[in-house]
Design an enzyme around this catalytic site. Structure first.
Site, mmCIF file in Angstrom:
data_model
loop_
_atom_site.group_PDB
_atom_site.id
_atom_site.type_symbol
_atom_site.label_atom_id
_atom_site.label_comp_id
_atom_site.label_asym_id
_atom_site.label_seq_id
_atom_site.Cartn_x
_atom_site.Cartn_y
_atom_site.Cartn_z
ATOM 1 N N ASP A 483 0.814 -1.219 0.000
ATOM 2 C CA ASP A 483 0.000 0.000 0.000
ATOM 3 C C ASP A 483 0.845 1.266 0.000
ATOM 4 O OD1 ASP A 483 -2.614 -0.894 -0.035
ATOM 5 O OD2 ASP A 483 -2.668 -1.249 2.120
HETATM 6 C C1 BGC Z 1 -2.425 -3.749 4.678
HETATM 7 C C2 BGC Z 1 -2.224 -4.699 3.522
HETATM 8 C C3 BGC Z 1 -0.983 -4.327 2.777
HETATM 9 C C4 BGC Z 1 0.210 -4.253 3.698
HETATM 10 C C5 BGC Z 1 1.455 -3.797 3.004
HETATM 11 C C6 BGC Z 1 -1.183 -3.697 5.517
HETATM 12 O O1 BGC Z 1 -1.333 -2.721 6.488
HETATM 13 O O2 BGC Z 1 -3.509 -4.196 5.442
HETATM 14 O O3 BGC Z 1 -3.337 -4.661 2.679
HETATM 15 O O4 BGC Z 1 -0.779 -5.316 1.813
HETATM 16 O O5 BGC Z 1 -0.063 -3.362 4.761
HETATM 17 O O6 BGC Z 1 1.419 -2.481 2.646
#
Ligand code: BGC
Length: 811
Positions: A483
């Site tokens: 993200d």
């Molecule tokens: C989110 C995931 C994401 C991960 C890496 C997490 O906080 O829930 O959806 O893939 O972070 O960024």
């Protein structure tokens, strides 16, 4: 240093001191009513949705830490203490907290009074039960006052924490002999209320926080407890609370018990009132009567224990390694239930207000949950799919109560659609239930747009095919799994979202990670098509997959590892050409899991590069070298100090991808080594460094660039739970559900002599014994099913109800 120990027989973690490095929590409830409870009885309850139906109030990031909860104060001989130590923090002679599966028990002793507080959410009910016992273990008669206390939340947790100009005037309660009803907003649009009830009549009560705590008091020194008792206050606005007082006289050896219930009731519109302004309590009273004796409480406790025994019996492992056994048999599966229920909404790090259910997150959670309760997995898949847009893209998050997509975040995370294929594929491999693909499912929650689920998967697949960039790699959109890798956003001002500010989608930035996913789950999609007899579509899909595989080996290959992405200017990310962030973990894991470069050698090289550049003693970091500056063209990832979160933290979620990838290559020793590094039970001994609960996975452990290397954060709600369970059960132990049956394909550390697994699969039980006297890392030499040799290693599904004996010889 340890702060407790595992009791594997009882399936409990027993905490011996209230002063753990962080609150160590548990989750009560696994259907609609949930309570988070810490090892000092902090926490809160909610119904279905931690934001929209918060029942009790909790202040995050408070100092002192973790003061709000379901507290029992005791007062005797002029001293005041809590059974679970907080909030008063009086030293007690003995303390212990036992976190078990769906229940938590506290026990402490002071002044010759041994008290217990046992909390659970009974199956099928919208309530928390708390049974207290108070025993006089001294020689003389004792007078003890017992004060349960909790603070009600005015339902919408976000509003509750911000809209004070209204909230200070809306609070309302009703009180009967044994119950405090919290009915704020019931007079207008709500049809629900909460209550605190006791199975014996309290001697006194309070419902106004100011009265119980004192205007300038604190939960650590409540005025009523330290002064002359509860005052009978009725809350009008301000802060409604549930506080009671029981005055007990105990002879030596005498024990008294009190059952408390924090309940939640919804009334039909035409049954809201008993009389004008008086709430209809019928359902509440019926619920109370179901638990009004110790006997009924014990029955509820037993039912809960049976529920968990039965769930966990779907997969049980016997092996020499106690850490692996307890994680697989108990805690990892337990965490998978919790992540299935919560997605990323409510933990001690997720406030329950920020995020609802994540599209990608919940699809991945299914991977670790589907073997436990496939019917619930089925329902979840349909709920998630209904938030998909007609073009195949998806809301990134939705609220569990309304099941509506979250507008503030919207869509554009271009990996999301493919996770729907992953989740559905896992469900069908587990159950063989292809009928799910025929279910009519809305698009964008609009029933008039409904199409069969298969059409949703098709659009997921096509979404990638139709969104390719200059190298023919998938466009990344706002972000992919990571993200924080925001290649299109260019967020310049503090406070702006890194994902959704400005032109978040662009025609150039591409993701090698999504390409790897497309190869892996695109193949799964093609396999589904061919099982459904859609031969042409299967072939056409495979052609896309093969083309993508070539593209990855071409534009996605950097020489020693897979590149991560191309940015909005077409420059590589995660390449030796970069100054920082030369190599990332995600594409190595995903591409090798997809089998890319397995034959031609790139996969081996990529795994070696991970070992060389990303390994640390506490796990594999996400990238190296860490970003030391903020890069506009990379976004949030470079906003974190080096070593934290996505900027070179040990992101536990993608460590199991490396486990799975190593297993694809038959590297049993390395796969297990990677598994072991982040396994919480193995880290119990260094709890003072690790800090989070030794029985569950955290999202992140500080990487080697961080001053606090080894320190974990964000425990409980992470895709790590599902992926680690998958990595140990499917990649290492090699018990893999396929469309055609159960495949046995272990990839073991060579010093494991073998193991046994009992696996319930499509209604039959498979007792699998694996013999590795040969000391192999990989390779099934012989496989016997009920004594008969089997060609290959996929056991066709046995009829439901049967028991199948499977013997596997490796070598
Ligand atoms: C989110 C995931 C994401 C991960 C890496 C997490 O906080 O829930 O959806 O893939 O972070 O960024």
């Amino acid at each position: 240093m340890k702060f407790g120990y595992f009791d594997d027989k009882k399936r409990e973690y027993i905490i011996k001191t209230p002063k753990t490095p962080l609150p160590w929590i548990n989750y009560l409830g696994s259907e609609d009513f949930f309570t988070l409870v810490s090892n000092t009885a902090g926490g809160y309850s909610f119904y279905k949705d931690a934001r929209l139906r918060r029942i009790t109030r909790y202040r995050y990031n408070a100092s002192p830490l973790d003061q709000d909860g379901f507290h029992i104060y005791l007062k005797a001989a002029g001293e005041v203490w809590n059974i679970a130590w907080q909030p008063v923090q009086t030293d007690v002679n003995s303390y212990c907290c036992r976190h078990g599966l769906g229940y938590t028990v506290f026990e402490s002793e002071k002044k010759g009074i041994l008290a217990t507080q046992e909390m659970l959410v009974p199956r099928g009910e919208a309530c928390l039960l708390c049974r207290i016992t108070v025993a006089n273990v001294g020689e003389e008669k004792k007078k003890v006052d017992v004060f349960p206390y909790t603070e009600f939340c005015l339902w919408d947790a976000m509003d509750d924490a911000s809209n004070f100009q209204r909230n200070f005037s809306t609070g309302e309660v009703e009180v009967t002999a044994d119950t405090i009803y919290h009915k704020t907003e019931y007079r207008e649009r709500r049809d629900h209320y909460a209550f605190l009830w006791a199975n014996r009549t309290p001697d006194a009560f309070d419902t106004a926080r100011d009265a119980f705590i004192g205007i300038y008091g604190s939960p650590a020194k409540p005025a009523a407890v330290f002064g002359s008792g509860c005052t009978g206050s009725i809350a009008h606005g301000w802060a409604p609370v549930g506080a009671m007082q029981f005055s007990l006289d105990l002879l030596p050896g005498q024990t008294e018990s009190i059952i408390l219930m924090l309940g939640y009731i919804e009334n039909p519109e035409d049954e809201k009132w008993e009389s004008s302004g008086v709430i209809n309590k019928e359902r509440a009273v019926a619920m109370q009567q179901r638990y009004d004796s110790d006997k009924k409480f014990f029955a509820a406790r037993e039912e809960l224990a049976d529920f968990w025994s039965s769930l966990l019996s779907n997969f049980t492992l016997s092996c020499e390694d106690e850490h692996v056994s307890r994680m697989v048999n108990i805690w990892n599966q337990y965490q998978c239930m919790v992540t299935f229920n919560m997605s990323r909404s409510a933990s001690y790090f997720e406030s329950g207000m920020g995020r609802g259910m994540g599209f990608r997150d919940s699809c991945q959670d299914l991977l670790g949950f589907v073997h436990m309760i496939p019917e619930r997995a089925r329902e979840r898949i349909l709920d998630i799919a209904a938030t998909q847009f007609p073009d195949g893209s998806a809301y990134h998050q939705y609220q569990p109560l309304t099941k509506k997509g979250n507008m503030a975040v919207g869509s554009g995370f271009n990996d999301d659609p493919l996770w729907l294929i992953a989740g559905t594929d896992a469900y069908i491999r587990e159950t063989g239930d292809y009928s799910i693909l025929d279910e009519q499912v809305a698009f964008d929650c609009d029933a008039s747009l409904a199409q069969p689920l298969m059409e949703h998967l098709r659009r997921s697949f096509n979404y990638t095919v139709e969104h390719l960039g200059p190298h023919q790699l998938p466009l990344i959109g706002r972000a992919d799994w990571n993200d924080c890798l925001n290649l299109n956003c260019f967020s310049e001002h503090p406070g702006e979202s890194f994902q959704v500010t400005g032109p978040s989608e662009g025609p150039v930035a591409e993701s090698v990670f999504i390409a790897g996913m497309f190869v892996k789950y695109g193949r799964a999609y093609a396999e589904l098509c061919s099982h459904l007899g859609l031969i042409e579509e299967a072939e056409a899909s495979l052609a896309h997959v093969e083309k993508m595989e070539k593209t990855v080996l071409d534009a996605g290959w950097d020489g020693e590892w897979f590149r991560r992405a191309y940015d909005a200017f077409g420059q590589p990310v995660g390449s030796k050409e970069c100054e920082e962030g030369k190599i990332f973990i995600e594409p190595q894991g995903m591409c090798v899991m997809a089998g890319i470069g397995k034959e031609s050698g790139e996969a081996e090289k990529a795994m070696q590069s991970v070992k060389e550049h990303l390994d640390t003693r506490y796990g594999i970091v996400l990238l190296q070298p860490a970003y030391t500056n903020y890069y506009l063209n990379l976004g949030e990832i470079s906003s974190y100090p080096p070593g934290y979160k996505e900027n070179a933290g040990i992101f536990c979620h993608n460590n199991p991808w490396i486990v799975c990838a190593e297993a694809v290559l038959g590297h049993g020793n390395r796969a297990f080594e990677v598994y072991r590094r982040t396994c919480p039970s193995y880290l119990e001994d260094i709890s003072e460094i690790h800090r989070t609960e030794p029985y569950v996975y955290p999202q992140m452990i500080a990487g080697k660039d961080a001053p606090t290397h080894g320190e974990a954060k964000n425990s409980w709600l992470t895709g790590t739970a599902a992926w680690t369970l998958l990595s140990i059960t499917q990649a290492i132990l090699g018990v893999v559900p396929t469309l055609d049956g159960l495949k046995i394909d272990p990839c073991l550390p060579s010093d494991w002599k073998g193991f046994a697994v009992s696996r319930r699969y499509r209604g039959a039980v498979y007792n699998i014994t694996v013999d590795n006297a040969a000391g192999a890392e990989y390779g099934v030499k012989e496989l016997f099913v009920n004594g008969q040799p089997l060609a290959g290693n996929v056991i066709p599904p046995a009829p439901a109800g049967e028991t199948v004996e499977v013997k596997v010889i490796m070598g």
